[in-house]
Design an enzyme around this catalytic site. Structure first.
Site, PDB file in Angstrom:
ATOM      1  N   GLU A  85     -24.365  -0.802  18.777  1.00  0.00           N
ATOM      2  CA  GLU A  85     -24.290   0.243  17.767  1.00  0.00           C
ATOM      3  C   GLU A  85     -23.136  -0.063  16.809  1.00  0.00           C
ATOM      4  OE1 GLU A  85     -25.709   3.672  15.932  1.00  0.00           O
ATOM      5  OE2 GLU A  85     -26.528   2.663  17.712  1.00  0.00           O
ATOM      6  N   ASP A 118       0.821  -1.207   0.000  1.00  0.00           N
ATOM      7  CA  ASP A 118       0.000   0.000   0.000  1.00  0.00           C
ATOM      8  C   ASP A 118       0.855   1.256   0.000  1.00  0.00           C
ATOM      9  OD1 ASP A 118      -2.789   1.230   0.590  1.00  0.00           O
ATOM     10  OD2 ASP A 118      -1.460   2.169   2.060  1.00  0.00           O
TER      11      ASP A 118
END
Length: 292
Positions: A234, A185
């Site tokens: 959540e 990367d």
């Protein structure tokens, strides 16, 4: 990985989630899976700001879980590819913290430093890929350090043999644990981006990259969390109410779904060697292109 499958009920995808879904991945007909960064990180750039190259970030799991994922993948005929981030580290990495301690520190030359201009400004006008100057001043040692990306991602000095050696050792660490390969990367530089898309488009392209977000993977048709995480947890990104209509569970029941088509296309690719090992040839035609 953060959007794939939450395996420990904290709202974020992790290695336990990958382990749980290995059968699904293998059933797609793929032969390898690529894991986005799993390393220790403050997560200012989705894990590409690495603070420990041979550690698994606690939000993603631990080395024991990683080893199980690799074994499970290999048992199913899947190779495992990791992201390798050689361009920079996190500013919280022990190497950089040592580099900040003095100009004579062991790791000082592992990064790129430069004296200020006579007026105290940065050495040149190089810009960060994320906008603003690519140089940040470190007042205690009186020099600027270079960062091609965020100021919290100081760039490594690959001219230093010690840097090359340790980064190769990092790759060897993961190869010894069974990793089959790496996606390297952040090797492209802002000038290469300029040459590809033109200087006038760079700000818009960077803004798009910074704002793109992926919805967590919907596995089940049942709201509100669609099987990504427990309903009372959540998720790290919102899951819209309509997500269940496109869940794996829903698509498994529809022969016209994208899931079915992906599996069929991968099956076709495996059956046609030219699709994966052939040599492309370009044919030019004098006839006008068909556009409609």
């Amino acid at each position: 990985m953060p959007s794939f499958q939450d395996g420990d009920a904290d709202g974020c995808g992790d290695l336990r989630g990958v382990e749980r879904r290995l059968d699904h991945i293998a059933a797609l007909g793929v032969t390898a899976m690529w894991l986005s960064p799993i390393y220790a990180s403050p997560l200012l750039d989705f894990g590409y700001d690495v603070s420990g190259h041979t550690e698994v970030g606690t939000v993603f799991g631990d080395l024991a879980t990683f080893d199980r994922v690799v074994r499970g993948a290999h048992d199913r005929g899947l190779r495992v590819v990791l992201d390798h981030v050689p361009q920079h580290t996190s500013s919280e990495h022990p190497w950089f913290r040592d580099a900040l301690s003095s100009r004579d520190s062991t790791h000082r030359d592992w990064y790129l430093w430069h004296d200020p201009k006579p007026d105290g400004g940065p050495p040149n006008n190089w810009a960060s890929a994320f906008g603003g100057s690519a140089w940040t001043f470190h007042e205690p040692t009186g020099q600027y350090y270079y960062h091609a990306h965020l100021p919290e991602q100081p760039s490594l000095n690959w001219r230093n043999p010690a840097v090359r050696q340790v980064m190769f050792e990092v790759m060897r660490f993961w190869l010894d644990r069974g990793v089959d390969g790496f996606r390297v990367d952040a090797v492209a530089s802002p000038p290469s981006a300029l040459s590809r898309i033109g200087p006038e488009r760079v700000p818009g392209a960077l803004a798009l990259l910074l704002t793109l977000k992926r919805m967590p993977m919907p596995w089940e048709a049942t709201p509100p969390r669609a099987g990504f995480t427990p309903d009372d947890v959540e998720p790290w990104l919102p899951i819209p109410a309509w997500a269940g209509r496109f869940s794996v569970e829903s698509q498994e029941l529809d022969p016209r779904s994208l899931l079915f088509r992906v599996r069929e296309l991968l099956k076709l690719r495996r059956a046609r060697p030219a699709a994966w090992c052939g040599h492309p040839r370009t044919f030019r035609s004098a006839a006008p292109a068909v556009t409609g």
